[in-house]
Scaffold this motif. Structure first.
Motif, PDB file in Angstrom:
ATOM      1  N   GLN A 227      90.291  74.404   5.146  1.00 39.04           N
ATOM      2  CA  GLN A 227      90.164  75.729   5.768  1.00 39.04           C
ATOM      3  C   GLN A 227      91.429  76.677   6.941  1.00 39.04           C
ATOM      4  OE1 GLN A 227      86.901  73.451   8.110  1.00 39.04           O
ATOM      5  NE2 GLN A 227      84.967  74.232   6.664  1.00 39.04           N
ATOM      6  N   HIS A 228      91.393  76.105   7.446  1.00 38.59           N
ATOM      7  CA  HIS A 228      93.171  76.284   7.553  1.00 38.59           C
ATOM      8  C   HIS A 228      93.629  77.386   6.934  1.00 38.59           C
ATOM      9  CE1 HIS A 228      92.872  73.960  11.337  1.00 38.59           C
ATOM     10  NE2 HIS A 228      92.345  73.948  11.447  1.00 38.59           N
ATOM     11  N   GLU A 229      93.927  76.649   5.375  1.00 33.43           N
ATOM     12  CA  GLU A 229      94.610  77.328   4.489  1.00 33.43           C
ATOM     13  C   GLU A 229      93.387  78.642   4.575  1.00 33.43           C
ATOM     14  OE1 GLU A 229      96.241  75.466   1.202  1.00 33.43           O
ATOM     15  OE2 GLU A 229      97.044  74.136   2.416  1.00 33.43           O
ATOM     16  N   ILE A 230      92.197  78.995   4.004  1.00 30.72           N
ATOM     17  CA  ILE A 230      91.470  79.988   4.179  1.00 30.72           C
ATOM     18  C   ILE A 230      91.624  80.514   4.720  1.00 30.72           C
ATOM     19  CG2 ILE A 230      89.614  80.881   3.290  1.00 30.72           C
ATOM     20  CD1 ILE A 230      89.299  77.426   1.716  1.00 30.72           C
ATOM     21  N   MET A 231      91.449  80.467   6.119  1.00 32.21           N
ATOM     22  CA  MET A 231      91.268  81.308   6.972  1.00 32.21           C
ATOM     23  C   MET A 231      92.901  82.210   7.727  1.00 32.21           C
ATOM     24  SD  MET A 231      89.724  78.633  10.575  1.00 32.21           S
ATOM     25  CE  MET A 231      88.292  77.690  10.133  1.00 32.21           C
ATOM     26  N   ALA A 232      93.759  81.337   7.409  1.00 27.38           N
ATOM     27  CA  ALA A 232      94.847  82.057   7.475  1.00 27.38           C
ATOM     28  C   ALA A 232      94.693  82.973   6.088  1.00 27.38           C
ATOM     29  CB  ALA A 232      96.197  80.834   7.038  1.00 27.38           C
ATOM     30  N   VAL A 233      95.031  83.027   5.301  1.00 23.94           N
ATOM     31  CA  VAL A 233      94.934  84.252   4.422  1.00 23.94           C
ATOM     32  C   VAL A 233      93.626  85.139   4.554  1.00 23.94           C
ATOM     33  CG1 VAL A 233      93.766  84.320   1.576  1.00 23.94           C
ATOM     34  CG2 VAL A 233      94.810  83.008   2.136  1.00 23.94           C
ATOM     35  N   GLN A 234      92.129  84.779   5.150  1.00 23.03           N
ATOM     36  CA  GLN A 234      91.239  85.892   5.935  1.00 23.03           C
ATOM     37  C   GLN A 234      91.626  86.646   6.963  1.00 23.03           C
ATOM     38  OE1 GLN A 234      88.024  83.206   6.839  1.00 23.03           O
ATOM     39  NE2 GLN A 234      87.237  82.972   4.602  1.00 23.03           N
ATOM     40  N   TRP A 235      92.766  85.821   7.769  1.00 24.05           N
ATOM     41  CA  TRP A 235      92.936  86.023   8.961  1.00 24.05           C
ATOM     42  C   TRP A 235      94.087  88.102   8.439  1.00 24.05           C
ATOM     43  CZ3 TRP A 235      92.005  87.919  12.643  1.00 24.05           C
ATOM     44  CH2 TRP A 235      92.873  89.219  13.701  1.00 24.05           C
ATOM     45  N   GLN A 236      94.666  87.365   7.610  1.00 21.19           N
ATOM     46  CA  GLN A 236      95.599  88.729   6.974  1.00 21.19           C
ATOM     47  C   GLN A 236      94.868  90.004   6.700  1.00 21.19           C
ATOM     48  OE1 GLN A 236      97.417  86.457   3.951  1.00 21.19           O
ATOM     49  NE2 GLN A 236      99.323  85.676   5.572  1.00 21.19           N
ATOM     50  N   GLN A 237      93.799  89.650   5.599  1.00 17.76           N
ATOM     51  CA  GLN A 237      92.913  90.223   5.399  1.00 17.76           C
ATOM     52  C   GLN A 237      92.506  91.622   6.480  1.00 17.76           C
ATOM     53  OE1 GLN A 237      92.688  92.019   2.688  1.00 17.76           O
ATOM     54  NE2 GLN A 237      94.060  90.320   2.082  1.00 17.76           N
ATOM     55  N   LEU A 238      92.212  90.694   7.270  1.00 17.38           N
ATOM     56  CA  LEU A 238      91.702  90.740   8.630  1.00 17.38           C
ATOM     57  C   LEU A 238      92.112  91.069  10.237  1.00 17.38           C
ATOM     58  CD1 LEU A 238      88.372  88.483   9.854  1.00 17.38           C
ATOM     59  CD2 LEU A 238      88.498  90.725   9.361  1.00 17.38           C
ATOM     60  N   GLU A 239      93.787  91.326  10.090  1.00 15.34           N
ATOM     61  CA  GLU A 239      94.258  92.180  11.024  1.00 15.34           C
ATOM     62  C   GLU A 239      95.164  92.986  10.338  1.00 15.34           C
ATOM     63  OE1 GLU A 239      98.732  89.782  12.277  1.00 15.34           O
ATOM     64  OE2 GLU A 239      98.467  89.131  10.302  1.00 15.34           O
ATOM     65  N   LYS A 240      95.335  93.137   9.463  1.00 16.36           N
ATOM     66  CA  LYS A 240      95.317  94.353   8.378  1.00 16.36           C
ATOM     67  C   LYS A 240      94.558  95.790   8.970  1.00 16.36           C
ATOM     68  CE  LYS A 240      98.114  92.483   4.084  1.00 16.36           C
ATOM     69  NZ  LYS A 240      97.953  92.391   2.740  1.00 16.36           N
ATOM     70  N   GLN A 241      93.516  95.905   9.002  1.00 15.83           N
ATOM     71  CA  GLN A 241      92.620  96.624   9.046  1.00 15.83           C
ATOM     72  C   GLN A 241      92.173  95.938  10.466  1.00 15.83           C
ATOM     73  OE1 GLN A 241      88.054  95.343   8.011  1.00 15.83           O
ATOM     74  NE2 GLN A 241      89.640  93.656   5.954  1.00 15.83           N
ATOM     75  N   LEU A 242      91.939  95.036  11.660  1.00 19.49           N
ATOM     76  CA  LEU A 242      92.373  95.338  12.886  1.00 19.49           C
ATOM     77  C   LEU A 242      93.489  96.411  13.319  1.00 19.49           C
ATOM     78  CD1 LEU A 242      91.170  92.265  13.963  1.00 19.49           C
ATOM     79  CD2 LEU A 242      89.965  94.360  14.296  1.00 19.49           C
ATOM     80  N   GLN A 243      95.049  96.501  13.079  1.00 23.21           N
ATOM     81  CA  GLN A 243      95.906  97.007  13.296  1.00 23.21           C
ATOM     82  C   GLN A 243      95.384  98.264  12.730  1.00 23.21           C
ATOM     83  OE1 GLN A 243      98.724  94.552  10.768  1.00 23.21           O
ATOM     84  NE2 GLN A 243      99.872  93.122  12.393  1.00 23.21           N
ATOM     85  N   THR A 244      95.292  98.820  11.661  1.00 24.89           N
ATOM     86  CA  THR A 244      94.673  99.946  11.401  1.00 24.89           C
ATOM     87  C   THR A 244      93.775 100.410  12.638  1.00 24.89           C
ATOM     88  OG1 THR A 244      95.274  99.392   9.067  1.00 24.89           O
ATOM     89  CG2 THR A 244      93.636 101.050   9.681  1.00 24.89           C
ATOM     90  N   ILE A 245      92.732 100.146  12.922  1.00 28.24           N
ATOM     91  CA  ILE A 245      91.882 100.385  14.027  1.00 28.24           C
ATOM     92  C   ILE A 245      92.962 100.870  15.545  1.00 28.24           C
ATOM     93  CG2 ILE A 245      89.788  99.723  16.127  1.00 28.24           C
ATOM     94  CD1 ILE A 245      89.184  98.219  13.138  1.00 28.24           C
ATOM     95  N   VAL A 246      93.895 100.078  15.799  1.00 25.27           N
ATOM     96  CA  VAL A 246      94.579 100.180  17.057  1.00 25.27           C
ATOM     97  C   VAL A 246      95.628 100.707  17.339  1.00 25.27           C
ATOM     98  CG1 VAL A 246      96.196  99.116  18.328  1.00 25.27           C
ATOM     99  CG2 VAL A 246      94.151  97.860  17.617  1.00 25.27           C
ATOM    100  N   ALA A 247      96.116 101.286  15.550  1.00 22.50           N
ATOM    101  CA  ALA A 247      97.270 102.491  15.892  1.00 22.50           C
ATOM    102  C   ALA A 247      96.415 103.822  15.104  1.00 22.50           C
ATOM    103  CB  ALA A 247      98.046 102.389  14.606  1.00 22.50           C
ATOM    104  N   ALA A 248      95.238 103.855  14.765  1.00 27.14           N
ATOM    105  CA  ALA A 248      94.539 105.096  14.639  1.00 27.14           C
ATOM    106  C   ALA A 248      94.393 106.179  15.363  1.00 27.14           C
ATOM    107  CB  ALA A 248      92.802 105.010  13.773  1.00 27.14           C
TER     108      ALA A 248
END
Length: 180
Positions: free
Chosen positions: A100-121
């Motif tokens: 689960q920790h490994e899967i969370m890390a992969v899931q987080w990479q996807q969300l992190e990109k989306q959140l960074q885009t929102i912050v930079a918009a």
């Protein structure tokens, strides 16, 4: 005098610190859910950017430390200490928790990109956060925290000596660079 802020437990109570981390994770997951409703109507306004930055801050700084607490200290110590039925239960749970920790890390990479885009918009620019990504992340964390809170923490509380609890707390404190 009433304290206006919830105070975190001290590292002399390491299981309470881990539970406090779970409470903070739940708060961030709630923020992600609120963003799913907020973004279509308001876009990347200041509220969305602040929320996105708060989630980014938590899951890039605090959450990895929490996972290390479990992987490097809590679970190995529990594995050494548990026997009989506890050892059998742990043998079944340990691979799942680590996966689960490994899967969370992969899931987080996807969300992190989306959140960074929102912050930079640009202010009020249209912004999107994947509902499927948020729901999957939430569901996995919910299941994970349930296992830890109903199985792992009670086992550690029951089996660990005072010295083991103290060592766990000291390792968690040191990991965060907090001086004694």
């Amino acid at each position: 005098m009433n304290n206006l802020f919830d105070s975190a437990p001290g590292f002399d109570q390491p299981l309470a610190v881990l539970k406090h981390c779970h409470d903070r994770i739940r708060k961030q997951l709630t923020t992600l859910n609120k963003m799913l409703v907020h973004l279509p109507e308001h876009g990347a306004d200041q509220d969305a950017k602040q929320a996105a930055q708060a989630v980014l801050n938590y899951f890039t700084k605090a959450a990895p430390l929490h996972h290390e607490d479990e992987e490097l200290n809590l679970l190995p110590e529990l594995k050494q200490t548990a026997d009989g039925g506890d050892a059998a239960l742990l043998a079944g749970l340990l691979p799942k928790i680590l996966a689960q920790h490994e899967i969370m890390a992969v899931q987080w990479q996807q969300l992190e990109k989306q959140l960074q885009t929102i912050v930079a918009a640009a202010d009020h620019a249209p912004a999107n956060l994947s509902t499927a990504d948020v729901q999957a992340f939430n569901a996995l964390y919910d299941e994970h925290m349930q296992i830890e809170e109903t199985q792992i923490a009670p086992m550690a509380k029951r089996l660990f000596s005072d010295a083991q609890m103290s060592a766990l707390g000291a390792a968690m404190q040191a990991r965060r660079g907090i001086k004694v």
